[in-house]
Motif scaffolding. Structure first.
Motif, PDB file in Angstrom:
ATOM      1  N   PRO A   1       0.812  -1.221   0.000  1.00 36.97           N
ATOM      2  CA  PRO A   1       0.000   0.000   0.000  1.00 36.97           C
ATOM      3  C   PRO A   1       0.843   1.266   0.000  1.00 36.97           C
ATOM      4  N   ALA A   2       2.120   1.116   0.387  1.00 38.10           N
ATOM      5  CA  ALA A   2       3.023   2.265   0.439  1.00 38.10           C
ATOM      6  C   ALA A   2       4.222   2.020  -0.472  1.00 38.10           C
ATOM      7  N   LYS A   3       4.730   3.081  -1.050  1.00 33.91           N
ATOM      8  CA  LYS A   3       5.910   2.997  -1.904  1.00 33.91           C
ATOM      9  C   LYS A   3       7.160   3.197  -1.052  1.00 33.91           C
ATOM     10  N   LEU A   4       8.052   2.219  -1.093  1.00 35.09           N
ATOM     11  CA  LEU A   4       9.300   2.291  -0.330  1.00 35.09           C
ATOM     12  C   LEU A   4      10.478   2.008  -1.241  1.00 35.09           C
ATOM     13  N   ARG A   5      11.565   2.776  -1.057  1.00 33.15           N
ATOM     14  CA  ARG A   5      12.820   2.564  -1.779  1.00 33.15           C
ATOM     15  C   ARG A   5      13.936   2.805  -0.767  1.00 33.15           C
ATOM     16  N   ARG A   6      14.309   1.774  -0.020  1.00 32.48           N
ATOM     17  CA  ARG A   6      15.214   1.987   1.100  1.00 32.48           C
ATOM     18  C   ARG A   6      16.279   0.897   1.165  1.00 32.48           C
ATOM     19  N   THR A   7      17.507   1.308   1.429  1.00 31.41           N
ATOM     20  CA  THR A   7      18.632   0.382   1.569  1.00 31.41           C
ATOM     21  C   THR A   7      19.386   0.700   2.847  1.00 31.41           C
ATOM     22  N   LEU A   8      19.705  -0.335   3.608  1.00 32.77           N
ATOM     23  CA  LEU A   8      20.471  -0.202   4.854  1.00 32.77           C
ATOM     24  C   LEU A   8      21.748  -1.020   4.714  1.00 32.77           C
ATOM     25  N   ILE A   9      22.870  -0.366   4.946  1.00 35.57           N
ATOM     26  CA  ILE A   9      24.167  -1.040   4.875  1.00 35.57           C
ATOM     27  C   ILE A   9      24.851  -0.902   6.223  1.00 35.57           C
ATOM     28  N   GLY A  10      25.173  -2.037   6.833  1.00 39.65           N
ATOM     29  CA  GLY A  10      25.794  -2.030   8.148  1.00 39.65           C
ATOM     30  C   GLY A  10      27.250  -2.423   8.088  1.00 39.65           C
ATOM     31  N   GLY A  11      28.098  -1.612   8.712  1.00 43.24           N
ATOM     32  CA  GLY A  11      29.522  -1.896   8.744  1.00 43.24           C
ATOM     33  C   GLY A  11      30.046  -2.011  10.158  1.00 43.24           C
ATOM     34  N   SER A  12      31.316  -2.374  10.285  1.00 47.38           N
ATOM     35  CA  SER A  12      31.929  -2.549  11.600  1.00 47.38           C
ATOM     36  C   SER A  12      32.164  -1.212  12.301  1.00 47.38           C
ATOM     37  N   ARG A  13      32.227  -0.123  11.545  1.00 57.97           N
ATOM     38  CA  ARG A  13      32.461   1.192  12.141  1.00 57.97           C
ATOM     39  C   ARG A  13      31.203   2.052  12.144  1.00 57.97           C
ATOM     40  N   LYS A  14      30.540   2.121  11.009  1.00 56.84           N
ATOM     41  CA  LYS A  14      29.356   2.953  10.896  1.00 56.84           C
ATOM     42  C   LYS A  14      28.311   2.248  10.040  1.00 56.84           C
ATOM     43  N   MET A  15      27.126   2.830   9.998  1.00 53.04           N
ATOM     44  CA  MET A  15      26.033   2.294   9.203  1.00 53.04           C
ATOM     45  C   MET A  15      25.434   3.429   8.377  1.00 53.04           C
ATOM     46  N   VAL A  16      24.788   3.080   7.274  1.00 43.43           N
ATOM     47  CA  VAL A  16      24.211   4.102   6.407  1.00 43.43           C
ATOM     48  C   VAL A  16      22.845   3.655   5.909  1.00 43.43           C
ATOM     49  N   ILE A  17      21.920   4.599   5.832  1.00 44.41           N
ATOM     50  CA  ILE A  17      20.595   4.352   5.260  1.00 44.41           C
ATOM     51  C   ILE A  17      20.435   5.222   4.022  1.00 44.41           C
TER      52      ILE A  17
END
Length: 362
Positions: free
Chosen positions: A233-249
């Protein structure tokens, strides 16, 4: 390589349905490029895009573009099932080719197009649009800098309501975007690909997966997961990348904050006296870097014309398209086996293809 300024690339576009008009609109922005002809089997579609330029010849016969001596390059925006035959005919006629994702329906077809392009010395480029977007280029910069550390996981969600495709399932429609981003950013090959899906919607004999989940495992123990869905029902375009130091969305739909870098993570320290591992949680700042907002398709079209003029290899060349098709095939095999699959073997990237590194999109 310096781009010749006096060369005018004459382009024909085959397919004026959903994506074709977007390609025409952006090609018309490119200096040194002229869209001289468009083709679609439906005359109403041709009429709908005539307003974009009065200099485009319109025809319902694609062969007129393929056989024309006044066209240098052809852009293909047609159903996936037609990609191979059209691209093959264009390359054999001496045309440069830009083709909508995915490159082909099978890896064997992709290899044949690569062979033809190399033999005829023509540019073969696949429209992996997101590779040319500001957010993905920023992600590449962040990952290559080592800021995230070792990559632990890659989690991607791409959901919307429709659009159902008559000739493919949701995997072949939506996953090429995410598979191309993964292979571009991390340049890794999975050792195992598994997938599961569901086909709750059917009509007039059509019954394909409209929901799919894909998991990839890598030698360094990194894991990647993809969720693609035509029934959200909702449009989503999301990626999550997890690293040993930092993470990014990466949230493509959040125009103000498309990239967020989190200084968060865990640290494990050994307590020698108690022979116990102590897990400490680190919470730091959130950084929202500035991201180039130039339309990705405009950048992709400019890159294609640049490569035609200079002979440079496109960032998303036939080899990049082949890697994505191989991943799609592996996931589809697993779907057919109800979520199980033998270890994924990359049949071409290391043994068949020559070495080539990622180019910069600057």
């Amino acid at each position: 390589m310096v781009e010749p300024v006096n060369i005018m690339v004459r382009v024909g576009v085959i397919g004026c349905g959903y994506w074709g008009p977007n390609l025409i609109r952006n090609l018309l922005k490119v200096p040194g490029c002229r869209v001289v002809a468009i083709a679609d089997e439906r005359s109403d579609r041709l009429q709908a895009v005539r307003h974009l330029s009065g200099q485009m010849k319109a025809t319902t016969e694609t062969r007129e573009l393929v056989e024309s001596n006044s066209i240098d390059a052809i852009v293909i925006a047609t159903p996936i099932s037609t990609h191979f035959d059209l691209a093959k005919a264009c390359l054999e006629a001496g045309k440069h080719v830009l083709i909508e994702k995915p490159l082909t329906r099978t890896s064997a077809q992709a290899r044949e197009l690569i062979r033809l392009a190399r033999e005829r010395r023509r540019v073969l480029m696949v429209d992996h649009t997101f590779i040319y977007s500001g957010p993905v280029r920023k992600l590449q910069e962040i990952i290559d800098s080592g800021e995230l550390g070792d990559i632990y996981y890659y989690d991607s969600v791409r959901l919307n309501l429709g659009l159902f495709q008559p000739d493919v399932n949701v995997l072949w429609d939506l996953a090429p975007h995410d598979f191309s981003i993964l292979t571009y950013l991390l340049d890794k090959t999975p050792i195992r690909v598994t997938a599961s899906g569901s086909s709750p919607v059917a009509w007039n004999g059509w019954k394909r997966e409209s929901i799919a989940y894909v998991t990839m495992e890598f030698e360094d123990r990194m894991i990647a997961h993809f969720h693609v869905n035509w029934l959200s029902p909702a449009k989503l375009r999301r990626t999550l990348i997890g690293g040993s130091r930092k993470m990014v969305i990466y949230d493509h739909l959040d125009e103000e904050n498309q990239i967020k870098i989190f200084d968060k993570g865990v640290e494990v320290r050994s307590d020698g006296d108690r022979y116990k591992a102590l897990v400490q949680y680190r919470t730091g700042d959130i950084l929202v870097p500035k991201v180039d907002q130039t339309e990705a398709l405009e950048t992709a079209c400019k890159h294609f014309i640049h490569c035609v003029k200079t002979g440079e290899t496109p960032i998303t060349d036939g080899y990049a398209g082949l890697r994505v098709v191989e991943l799609l095939e592996a996931a589809e095999r697993s779907l057919m086996l109800n979520g199980t699959a033998p270890a994924y073997e990359e049949l071409t990237v290391k043994r068949f293809l020559p070495e080539h590194s990622r180019a910069q999109t600057g």
